[in-house]
Design an enzyme around this catalytic site. Structure first.
Site, PDB file in Angstrom:
ATOM      1  N   ASN A   9      47.923  52.491  22.822  1.00  0.00           N
ATOM      2  CA  ASN A   9      49.180  51.932  23.320  1.00  0.00           C
ATOM      3  C   ASN A   9      48.818  50.646  24.054  1.00  0.00           C
ATOM      4  OD1 ASN A   9      51.557  51.301  24.594  1.00  0.00           O
ATOM      5  ND2 ASN A   9      51.557  53.068  25.980  1.00  0.00           N
ATOM      6  N   TRP A  10      49.048  49.529  23.370  1.00  0.00           N
ATOM      7  CA  TRP A  10      48.596  48.242  23.938  1.00  0.00           C
ATOM      8  C   TRP A  10      49.483  47.781  25.091  1.00  0.00           C
ATOM      9  CZ3 TRP A  10      47.117  44.607  19.213  1.00  0.00           C
ATOM     10  CH2 TRP A  10      46.020  45.162  18.537  1.00  0.00           C
ATOM     11  N   LYS A  11      50.670  48.325  25.213  1.00  0.00           N
ATOM     12  CA  LYS A  11      51.640  47.902  26.252  1.00  0.00           C
ATOM     13  C   LYS A  11      51.903  46.394  26.120  1.00  0.00           C
ATOM     14  CE  LYS A  11      50.142  51.808  28.926  1.00  0.00           C
ATOM     15  NZ  LYS A  11      50.007  52.451  30.225  1.00  0.00           N
ATOM     16  N   HIS A  94      58.080  56.647  26.805  1.00  0.00           N
ATOM     17  CA  HIS A  94      56.922  56.425  27.680  1.00  0.00           C
ATOM     18  C   HIS A  94      57.403  56.393  29.134  1.00  0.00           C
ATOM     19  CE1 HIS A  94      53.515  54.596  29.647  1.00  0.00           C
ATOM     20  NE2 HIS A  94      52.793  55.013  28.613  1.00  0.00           N
ATOM     21  N   GLU A  96      56.717  54.541  31.498  1.00  0.00           N
ATOM     22  CA  GLU A  96      57.062  53.199  32.002  1.00  0.00           C
ATOM     23  C   GLU A  96      58.474  52.817  31.576  1.00  0.00           C
ATOM     24  OE1 GLU A  96      53.550  51.306  30.442  1.00  0.00           O
ATOM     25  OE2 GLU A  96      52.349  52.479  31.862  1.00  0.00           O
ATOM     26  N   GLU A 166      51.816  63.076  29.118  1.00  0.00           N
ATOM     27  CA  GLU A 166      51.171  62.061  29.949  1.00  0.00           C
ATOM     28  C   GLU A 166      51.600  62.251  31.394  1.00  0.00           C
ATOM     29  OE1 GLU A 166      49.986  58.391  27.502  1.00  0.00           O
ATOM     30  OE2 GLU A 166      52.068  58.120  28.041  1.00  0.00           O
ATOM     31  N   GLY A 172      46.890  54.878  33.929  1.00  0.00           N
ATOM     32  CA  GLY A 172      46.374  53.622  34.467  1.00  0.00           C
ATOM     33  C   GLY A 172      45.793  53.745  35.867  1.00  0.00           C
ATOM     34  N   SER A 212      44.548  57.791  31.516  1.00  0.00           N
ATOM     35  CA  SER A 212      43.145  57.494  31.848  1.00  0.00           C
ATOM     36  C   SER A 212      42.157  58.256  30.979  1.00  0.00           C
ATOM     37  CB  SER A 212      42.887  57.752  33.343  1.00  0.00           C
ATOM     38  OG  SER A 212      43.709  56.922  34.126  1.00  0.00           O
ATOM     39  N   GLY A 233      45.892  54.050  26.683  1.00  0.00           N
ATOM     40  CA  GLY A 233      46.378  52.747  27.121  1.00  0.00           C
ATOM     41  C   GLY A 233      45.221  51.773  27.281  1.00  0.00           C
ATOM     42  N   GLY A 234      44.763  51.614  28.502  1.00  0.00           N
ATOM     43  CA  GLY A 234      43.732  50.621  28.836  1.00  0.00           C
ATOM     44  C   GLY A 234      42.547  50.611  27.891  1.00  0.00           C
TER      45      GLY A 234
HETATM   46  P1  PGA Z   1      46.133  54.690  30.276  1.00  0.00           P
HETATM   47  O1  PGA Z   1      47.610  54.704  29.659  1.00  0.00           O
HETATM   48  O2  PGA Z   1      45.220  55.238  29.199  1.00  0.00           O
HETATM   49  O3  PGA Z   1      45.850  53.264  30.591  1.00  0.00           O
HETATM   50  O4  PGA Z   1      46.150  55.566  31.491  1.00  0.00           O
HETATM   51  C1  PGA Z   1      48.052  55.734  28.834  1.00  0.00           C
HETATM   52  C2  PGA Z   1      49.482  55.452  28.429  1.00  0.00           C
HETATM   53  O5  PGA Z   1      50.252  54.991  29.267  1.00  0.00           O
HETATM   54  O6  PGA Z   1      49.883  55.692  27.273  1.00  0.00           O
END
Ligand code: PGA
Length: 249
Positions: A9-11, A94, A96, A166, A172, A212, A233-234
Site C-alpha cells: 500500500n504505497w499511500k 483503510h 486513514e 490492521e 506506521g 508495521s 505500507g512503509g
Molecule cells: P505500515 O502501513 O506497514 O506502514 O504500518 C500498513 C497500512 O497502513 O496498510
C-alpha cells in the site's frame, strides 16, 4: 482454497516516475524468484494505467474508490475507471480513509458493492484504535465493521473479498501486534465470517495482517494458521524491504 497474499500500500508516496521505477524494479527482482504468494501493489490512481502495463506477475490495485457510479463528483475516481486501467484490486476502508475522510461503514458498503459490480476485488480493511484495544473492545469493533459493511452480500460475493486486519495503533508506528494477538483476532474474524456464511466460505477467505509488518516479523506473523499474508505500507516502498516479506512465504 484461500490464497497467501502480500499486498503493498504505497499511500500518497512516489511521483509517477518514481512509482514506475519501483514497480519495474520489483517485477525484475521477482522474475528471478519463485514466490509462494500472490503479490499485489496498491498505488495512487494516476499511476494505475502506466504501471498495470509494465508488471506481469505483480497485480495492481487502487487505494480507494468512489461510493458513486459516475457523474458530478469532482475529484472522485469510480470503480469502473479503476477497472478500465487494468487494475484488479482496490483497498476499501483503510483506517486513514475512515479517520481523515469520515468514511463510515455505510459508505464503505457502497464502495464495496461498486467495486464488486465492476469486477474489482476489494481488500477490505478493519481494525481498532488504541483506546478500543486497551478497553478490550477489539473483537466488538471488527465484528461491527465487517457486519455493517459486508454482511448484506451474498455468500458468492463475500467469497470475492480479501480482509485485512490492521490495528490502527500498529500502522506506521513501528509497533506490531504480537504473533499471539494477531492469531487471536484473525481466528475471531474467521469465526465471525463462519457464523454468517458458514465454515467453507470462512476457510476460503484470505485475511491479511497490516501494521508495521516488515522483513523481521513477517515470517512469524504469516506462520499463524489464520494469517494469510500482509498489507504492507512503509516497507512496500523499497524493493529491499518488500522482497523479504514476499519471501517470508
Ligand atoms: P505500515 O502501513 O506497514 O506502514 O504500518 C500498513 C497500512 O497502513 O496498510
Amino acid at each position: 482454497m484461500r490464497k497467501n497474499i502480500v499486498a503493498g500500500n504505497w499511500k500518497m508516496n512516489t511521483t509517477l516516475q518514481e512509482g514506475i521505477a519501483l514497480a519495474y524494479g520489483l517485477q525484475v527482482a521477482l522474475n528471478e524468484k519463485k514466490t509462494n504468494c500472490d503479490v499485489i501493489i496498491c498505488i495512487p490512481f494516476i499511476h494505475l494505467a502506466s504501471i498495470a502495463g509494465i508488471v506481469q506477475t505483480v497485480s495492481v490495485g487502487a487505494e480507494n474508490c468512489a461510493d458513486k457510479t459516475s457523474g458530478a463528483y469532482t475529484g472522485e475516481v469510480s470503480a469502473a475507471m479503476i477497472a478500465s486501467t487494468g487494475a484488479k484490486y482496490v483497498i476499501i476502508g483503510h483506517s486513514e480513509r475512515r479517520a481523515y475522510y469520515g468514511e463510515s461503514n455505510a459508505i464503505l458498503k457502497e464502495k464495496t458493492l461498486l467495486a464488486l459490480a465492476n469486477g474489482l476485488t476489494p481488500i477490505f480493511c478493519i481494525g481498532e484504535v488504541l483506546e478500543e484495544r486497551e478497553a478490550g473492545k477489539q473483537n466488538e469493533i471488527v465484528k461491527k465493521q465487517i457486519s455493517e459493511s459486508l454482511f448484506d452480500l451474498s455468500a458468492e460475493d463475500f467469497g470475492k473479498i480479501i480482509l485485512a486486519y490492521e490495528p490502527v495503533w500498529a500502522i506506521g508506528t513501528g509497533k506490531t501486534a504480537t504473533v499471539a494477538q494477531a492469531q487471536e483476532i484473525h481466528a475471531f474474524i474467521r469465526q465471525t465470517v463462519a457464523g454468517k456464511y458458514g465454515k467453507t466460505v470462512a476457510d476460503n477467505t484470505s485475511i491479511l495482517y497490516g501494521g508495521s509488518c516488515n522483513a523481521g516479523n513477517a515470517k512469524e506473523l504469516f506462520a499463524n494458521p489464520d494469517v494469510d499474508g500482509g498489507l504492507i505500507g512503509g516497507a512496500s516502498l523499497a524493493i529491499d524491504k518488500f522482497l523479504p516479506i514476499i519471501e517470508a512465504f
